[in-house]
Motif scaffolding. Structure first.
Motif, PDB file in Angstrom:
ATOM      1  N   LEU A 359       0.793  -1.224   0.000  1.00 60.58           N
ATOM      2  CA  LEU A 359       0.000   0.000   0.000  1.00 60.58           C
ATOM      3  C   LEU A 359       0.827   1.276   0.000  1.00 60.58           C
ATOM      4  N   ASP A 360       2.025   1.246   0.549  1.00 60.55           N
ATOM      5  CA  ASP A 360       2.863   2.448   0.560  1.00 60.55           C
ATOM      6  C   ASP A 360       3.160   2.935  -0.858  1.00 60.55           C
ATOM      7  N   ILE A 361       3.262   2.004  -1.800  1.00 59.01           N
ATOM      8  CA  ILE A 361       3.511   2.374  -3.197  1.00 59.01           C
ATOM      9  C   ILE A 361       2.355   3.205  -3.729  1.00 59.01           C
ATOM     10  N   PHE A 362       1.131   2.759  -3.443  1.00 60.89           N
ATOM     11  CA  PHE A 362      -0.051   3.490  -3.911  1.00 60.89           C
ATOM     12  C   PHE A 362      -0.121   4.877  -3.268  1.00 60.89           C
ATOM     13  N   HIS A 363       0.116   4.944  -1.950  1.00 66.43           N
ATOM     14  CA  HIS A 363       0.094   6.239  -1.251  1.00 66.43           C
ATOM     15  C   HIS A 363       1.046   7.233  -1.916  1.00 66.43           C
ATOM     16  N   GLN A 364       2.262   6.795  -2.146  1.00 68.29           N
ATOM     17  CA  GLN A 364       3.295   7.685  -2.691  1.00 68.29           C
ATOM     18  C   GLN A 364       2.962   8.142  -4.107  1.00 68.29           C
ATOM     19  N   GLN A 365       2.456   7.209  -4.920  1.00 65.86           N
ATOM     20  CA  GLN A 365       2.105   7.546  -6.296  1.00 65.86           C
ATOM     21  C   GLN A 365       0.948   8.539  -6.337  1.00 65.86           C
ATOM     22  N   LEU A 366      -0.083   8.297  -5.514  1.00 63.02           N
ATOM     23  CA  LEU A 366      -1.236   9.197  -5.507  1.00 63.02           C
ATOM     24  C   LEU A 366      -0.844  10.588  -5.032  1.00 63.02           C
ATOM     25  N   GLU A 367      -0.040  10.651  -4.002  1.00 57.86           N
ATOM     26  CA  GLU A 367       0.431  11.932  -3.477  1.00 57.86           C
ATOM     27  C   GLU A 367       1.191  12.706  -4.550  1.00 57.86           C
ATOM     28  N   LYS A 368       2.017  12.009  -5.297  1.00 60.15           N
ATOM     29  CA  LYS A 368       2.802  12.637  -6.367  1.00 60.15           C
ATOM     30  C   LYS A 368       1.903  13.126  -7.502  1.00 60.15           C
TER      31      LYS A 368
END
Length: 374
Positions: A359-368
């Motif tokens: 899930l950390d991958i999704f968080h970081q991508q969405l934030e970017k």
């Protein structure tokens, strides 16, 4: 000023958030992550009401769905309090393309505002009805173009649909982002309570792209193997064999908890996902959850599979290319007692999920993509 980030969901979230939340986070699409970061986060859900305006919108919805094949449900979202809140938000995350279609009038109004709200849409099948013809095709393309024009960012959860949209709508390519669906690996994982002797075949799912009749036929053809079916789309009177246990489960209606579902994954030897061939990345969450819990997955090979570059047949997944009863039966029989192959695929799948789909991958991508920082 603290930015307001509003999430719009179909259903099932508000009730879960009221409880002492201990389930997996993936279906909140980073809402809880942004809340932990200190943003002013709000939630809106689809709901039903019986006002005159709502009745009129229901009528318009039916016409639009019929003539375009697009998921218009304006009557479930376009009420006064929702409209006011969305207009005041800094950023809005639309967690499905059904929501984007349903608030299209508001997206158009937003584009005319001096102080615009940023809209990000998660795509889960917007382009799956690609074979329409004539007037329906013209109207569908017109409305999809309007959504693409008036929404700022699109997150595609499946590579097949992302590639299709990029080719068919190159004008909006800079808005398109492929971000595979990721799961909460802090929740979905093998632990000390995971049974050592797994048995039986598991089926989980409720969307319109599952092949429910085929699942029942597969179970009937394999009477010596126990099947658990977690779904609300199969009735008890459809089951004709003693080896099938039906569990009435639907995530959005909160009929089954993630903890219960995790137990079913951990107890089962194999999870099967028979699918229609569409561009929508169906079966994605079930497959990833099952793999993370150490249960190998057999899934139909479809145009909408989310990421073929990360999954190889007989390595970390099992693909069924010929989507018929005989092929499914033969593959399950061949694999069920092949402990060596099942164990290899299980270990490889867990590694794939932990490396590429947490899930950390999704968080970081969405934030970017949204361009927001606390």
């Amino acid at each position: 000023m603290n930015k307001v980030i509003t999430y719009v969901y179909l259903s099932g979230r508000k009730e879960r958030l009221k409880q002492d939340f201990k389930d997996a986070e993936e279906f909140f699409y980073s809402y809880l992550y942004f809340k932990r970061q200190g943003f002013n986060t709000k939630v809106i859900e689809f709901s039903h009401n019986d006002s005159y305006i709502n009745s009129l919108l229901k009528f318009i919805d039916k016409i639009l769905r019929k003539i375009t094949k697009l998921p218009f449900f304006m009557s479930d979202i376009l009420i006064t309090k929702n409209i006011k809140h969305l207009l005041k938000s800094d950023n809005v995350v639309l967690t499905s393309d059904r929501i984007a279609c349903s608030i299209l009038p508001l997206l158009i109004v937003n584009s005319l505002k001096k102080r615009r709200t940023g809209y990000t849409c998660v795509v889960l099948g917007l382009f799956q009805h690609k074979n329409v013809k004539g007037l329906r095709k013209i109207l569908q393309k017109l409305l999809i173009n309007s959504i693409l024009k008036n929404c700022d960012h699109f997150i595609f959860l499946g590579k097949g649909e992302f590639d299709y949209a990029t080719i068919e709508y190159p004008k909006y390519e800079e808005k398109f982002n492929f971000v595979p669906f990721c799961i909460d690996t802090n929740f979905w994982k093998i632990d000390s309570d995971t049974p050592k002797n797994k048995k039986g075949v598991l089926f989980v799912g409720n969307d319109g792209n599952r092949l429910y009749d085929l699942v029942l036929k597969i179970a009937a053809e394999l009477p010596n193997i126990d099947f658990k079916l977690v779904t609300s789309n199969i009735e008890k009177n459809q089951i004709s064999t003693d080896n099938v246990k039906l569990i009435n489960g639907h995530w959005q209606s909160n009929k089954i908890s993630d903890t219960e579902l995790r137990n079913y994954y951990q107890e089962s030897k194999i999870t099967i996902i028979p699918l229609k061939n569409t561009l929508q990345p169906s079966g994605q969450s079930v497959a990833l959850q099952s793999m993370a819990n150490g249960t190998p997955v057999l899934i139909s090979k479809t145009d909408g599979f989310w990421s073929y570059k990360d999954f190889l047949n007989n390595e970390n997944i099992f693909f069924i290319e010929e989507n018929n009863l005989q092929t499914w039966k033969e593959n399950i029989e061949k694999l069920y007692n092949n402990e060596e192959l099942l164990n290899k695929v299980k270990l490889n799948a867990i590694k794939t999920i932990n490396n590429n789909f947490h899930l950390d991958i999704f968080h970081q991508q969405l934030e970017k993509i949204m361009g927001i920082k606390k």
